[in-house]
Design a protein around this motif. Structure first.
Motif, PDB file in Angstrom:
ATOM      1  N   GLN A 194       0.821  -1.209   0.000  1.00  0.00           N
ATOM      2  CA  GLN A 194       0.000   0.000   0.000  1.00  0.00           C
ATOM      3  C   GLN A 194       0.858   1.263   0.000  1.00  0.00           C
ATOM      4  N   LEU A 197       2.124   1.704  -3.448  1.00  0.00           N
ATOM      5  CA  LEU A 197       1.096   2.261  -4.327  1.00  0.00           C
ATOM      6  C   LEU A 197       0.885   3.741  -4.077  1.00  0.00           C
ATOM      7  N   ASP A 198       1.020   4.174  -2.842  1.00  0.00           N
ATOM      8  CA  ASP A 198       0.933   5.618  -2.569  1.00  0.00           C
ATOM      9  C   ASP A 198       1.969   6.380  -3.398  1.00  0.00           C
ATOM     10  N   GLU A 222      -7.341   2.801  -9.220  1.00  0.00           N
ATOM     11  CA  GLU A 222      -6.554   2.810  -7.986  1.00  0.00           C
ATOM     12  C   GLU A 222      -7.067   1.750  -7.022  1.00  0.00           C
ATOM     13  N   GLU A 223      -8.380   1.695  -6.822  1.00  0.00           N
ATOM     14  CA  GLU A 223      -8.951   0.714  -5.896  1.00  0.00           C
ATOM     15  C   GLU A 223      -8.653  -0.712  -6.348  1.00  0.00           C
ATOM     16  N   ARG A 226      -5.137  -1.540  -5.418  1.00  0.00           N
ATOM     17  CA  ARG A 226      -4.984  -1.696  -3.971  1.00  0.00           C
ATOM     18  C   ARG A 226      -5.488  -3.057  -3.499  1.00  0.00           C
ATOM     19  N   GLN A 227      -6.413  -3.632  -4.241  1.00  0.00           N
ATOM     20  CA  GLN A 227      -6.855  -4.986  -3.925  1.00  0.00           C
ATOM     21  C   GLN A 227      -5.932  -6.044  -4.529  1.00  0.00           C
TER      22      GLN A 227
END
Length: 329
Positions: A194, A197-198, A222-223, A226-227
């Motif tokens: 995470q 990804l930021d 993006e979501e 993140r998964q």
């Protein structure tokens, strides 16, 4: 004896995971883009139609899988693969020794669904989807779909035998330029997807600001990542790198590694450091690491951007296949 079922609810798709991973590991054309770590989050995030995934079983063993959904637009209904648009390779999964019978069972099941076109884009050479046949289907000839430049990897970490001399010189100049601004550190990020990804999202948006804003400007994309990324990392499929110059994180690389092939999926960099070429520094490191891990190819994936060829990559084309129903069927 083969039997098929059509999975039309998300819970059924989720329940397939253990069988899906086993089949994926045995399917010759499988890539990270056909794994449940990628496609289940894709469906959970986007769900752009009605789920219509075909599973083929032999006893209790999953031996074939066509992750599909039905997209209905007015009078037109198209059957499409899960993962479309964000995936660079798509295909059905099946055991190599029974490709043809599994393909026929998948096609027979698909015919029970109401559609006008069944489209499989981005099929790799040798993909199982290219071998699907059924008497009740009319097929448009498979055609070239997209170029995926691929670099053959030979030699060692010096890149002497696989990357052109001009690109190696540019890489050395980039490193010297970066060093003048401070210490250069290129580090893998595996334990905290995470946070990676930021950084990636920030740098990707900075890179594309004013130029279409990039794929990560969409909150749903993006979501999805993140998964998906934590699941890919848990299966040792993800390769994530950050480059810092003088303590500032200025570039991010997001890729995969599977079966002797590295995949360069997405990146971003701070435009204020464009002269130091953080993107090139990251790709050079990713290629070196791929060689260390025994990869034979470095796949730059879909798109004919000039920078890919500067590394020595050569086009490899995916195929698109479209089926229509025979008259009266």
């Amino acid at each position: 004896m083969l039997r098929s079922e059509i999975i039309d609810d998300p819970a059924g798709l989720e329940a397939l995971r253990p069988h899906w991973w086993e089949l994926w590991s045995r399917s010759p054309s499988a890539t990270p883009f056909q794994s449940p770590a990628w496609l289940v989050p894709w469906w959970r995030t986007f769900a752009p139609g009605d789920l219509a995934t075909v599973a083929v079983w032999s006893g209790d063993d999953l031996v074939g899988l066509a992750p599909l959904y039905l997209e209905c637009q007015e009078a037109d209904a198209r059957l499409l693969p899960l993962g479309i648009s964000l995936s660079d390779y798509l295909d059905v999964l099946c055991l190599p020794e029974i490709t043809e019978p599994v393909g026929a069972v998948i096609a027979g099941s698909v015919l029970s669904i109401g559609w006008s076109q069944w489209i499989l884009p981005d099929l790799p050479a040798g993909g199982a989807g290219l071998a699907i046949r059924h008497a009740a289907l009319e097929t448009c000839q498979a055609v070239g779909d997209a170029a995926c430049p691929v670099l053959s990897l030979t030699g060692d970490e010096t890149l002497l035998t696989c990357v052109p001399a001009r690109r190696r010189r540019q890489l050395r100049r980039a490193h010297r330029a970066a060093s003048r601004r401070g210490r250069v550190a290129i580090e893998p990020v595996l334990s905290d997807p995470q946070t990676f990804l930021d950084h990636l999202i920030r740098l990707h948006r900075a890179r594309w600001a004013g130029h279409g804003d990039g794929v990560l400007s969409d909150s749903r994309v993006e979501e999805f990542h993140r998964q998906a990324l934590p699941q890919l990392a848990a299966q040792a499929l993800a390769r994530c790198w950050l480059v810092a110059i003088g303590g500032a994180i200025v570039g991010a690389y997001y890729g995969f590694h599977h079966r002797g092939r590295a995949y360069a999926y997405l990146g971003g960099f701070d435009p204020a450091y464009a002269d130091e070429s953080p993107g090139a520094l990251l790709i050079g490191q990713a290629i070196r690491q791929a060689i260390c891990e025994g990869a034979e190819e470095f796949d730059f994936l879909r798109g004919q951007e000039a920078y890919k060829y500067s590394w020595g990559a050569v086009d490899r084309w995916t195929m698109r296949k479209i089926w229509t129903r025979s008259k009266g069927r």
